[in-house]
Design an enzyme around this catalytic site. Structure first.
Site, mmCIF file in Angstrom:
data_model
loop_
_atom_site.group_PDB
_atom_site.id
_atom_site.type_symbol
_atom_site.label_atom_id
_atom_site.label_comp_id
_atom_site.label_asym_id
_atom_site.label_seq_id
_atom_site.Cartn_x
_atom_site.Cartn_y
_atom_site.Cartn_z
ATOM 1 N N ALA A 263 51.666 -9.553 21.637
ATOM 2 C CA ALA A 263 52.045 -10.863 21.087
ATOM 3 C C ALA A 263 51.796 -10.901 19.581
ATOM 4 O O ALA A 263 52.643 -11.361 18.801
ATOM 5 C CB ALA A 263 51.270 -11.976 21.781
ATOM 6 N N GLY A 264 50.619 -10.413 19.154
ATOM 7 C CA GLY A 264 50.322 -10.376 17.732
ATOM 8 C C GLY A 264 51.263 -9.454 16.986
ATOM 9 O O GLY A 264 51.698 -9.755 15.862
ATOM 10 N N ASP A 265 51.611 -8.317 17.593
ATOM 11 C CA ASP A 265 52.541 -7.385 16.963
ATOM 12 C C ASP A 265 53.931 -8.000 16.838
ATOM 13 O O ASP A 265 54.626 -7.790 15.836
ATOM 14 C CB ASP A 265 52.613 -6.088 17.763
ATOM 15 C CG ASP A 265 51.299 -5.338 17.779
ATOM 16 O OD1 ASP A 265 50.510 -5.499 16.834
ATOM 17 O OD2 ASP A 265 51.056 -4.591 18.755
#
Length: 315
Positions: A263-265
């Protein structure tokens, strides 16, 4: 290039260079994350392409940018699969090296029923990326408008990359993950956008981050150390953005999470693609939040990252 990404190429926002890691992810689904010394029975297993560098490159490519990848894999089946996967996304892999001495990097990932994860990484080829590789591919960096780096390759290599990005006048994004403590003092003045999550921001600053207000304090501390702008991703609590123009808390879209891996990527790749196209920062953050929110509704790392068409249809 896939049919979907060929269509996306007509909407290309700009050029993004990613310096970073590529892993083969070995993912097991578990009822809950195990305690120290505990053995749990998993109920599903998958092997999928991952690594923060690879994930961010794929996200930027699927969401409109032209992307070049600088990294290193082993001379094994996993390395060949990762290279082929990036090429299928239309990513330039001319600067993706192959090392005979070590295997391709791997990540061992446990995902619980709430979508939370626990990750162990073995660097493999990622640890073989060197300062000399950055110097050798400086012409590639010069063609990009945005440079994205993380901390899954050797520190000297990361420093060489962000230093080159600053010298070449590029917009430098650093995702300080995994963060084990404060960054070297000379690094932050080289960074235009520092993007940690709350755990990483706490490691960087030694400050507790249990709320957007505490995230704002940590972000300002990082800005005082030289980072021009700091975005702290807070999962379901949104994004705290301490920018040169002021501080804003962006609420997160409401979704039911299945798997938060990548998700962060996804957020970082989407944000980089938007910046590369000259999109205003606030709009780039909101776009990246929408992309990350859609990604957590699907399992896996790279398989969960949406395309522009999927993001448009999810409105």
């Amino acid at each position: 290039m896939t049919e979907t990404n060929a269509a996306n190429a007509t909407k290309c926002l700009g050029v993004v260079a990613v310096v970073g890691s590529l892993n083969m992810d070995l993912v097991v689904r578990v009822p809950r994350l195990p305690a120290a010394g505990e053995t749990l029975a998993g109920h599903a297993f998958a092997q999928v392409a991952g690594g923060k560098g690879g994930n961010q490159a794929v996200a930027a490519a699927r969401l409109g940018a032209r992307v070049a990848m600088i990294g290193c894999v082993g001379a094994d089946g996993n390395g060949a699969l990762l290279r082929a996967g990036l090429e299928a996304e239309g990513i330039d892999c001319g600067a993706l090296a192959t090392c005979d001495a070590v295997p391709t990097g791997v990540a061992l990932i446990a995902v619980d029923e709430a979508g939370r994860n626990s990750i162990i990484i073995v660097a493999g080829g990622n640890g073989e990326l060197t300062d000399a590789d950055i110097a050798r591919h400086e012409s590639l960096l010069s063609e990009a408008s945005v440079l994205v780096c993380q901390l899954e390759t050797p520190p000297s290599t990361v420093h060489a990359a962000i230093d080159a990005g600053r010298r070449l006048g590029k917009t430098v994004i650093l995702n300080p993950a995994p963060a084990m403590g404060p960054l070297p003092g000379a690094w932050l003045p080289l960074v235009d956008y520092l993007i940690p999550n709350e755990v990483e921001a706490a490691a960087l600053t030694g400050m507790p981050i249990g709320s957007p207000a505490q995230a704002a304090d940590a972000a300002q501390a990082l800005r005082s150390q030289g980072a021009r702008n700091v975005l702290i991703t807070l999962g379901a609590s949104g994004v705290l953005a301490a920018l040169e123009s002021g501080t804003t808390h962006f609420e997160a879209p409401r979704v039911t999470a299945v798997d938060t891996t990548a998700a962060g990527d996804t957020f970082i790749g989407a944000f980089a693609a938007q910046l590369a196209g000259g999109v205003a920062v606030d709009d780039a953050v909101r776009f990246a939040q929408r992309a990350a929110a859609l990604s957590v509704t699907r399992p896996g790392a790279q398989p969960s990252i949406p395309t522009l068409a999927e993001l448009d249809s999810a409105r």
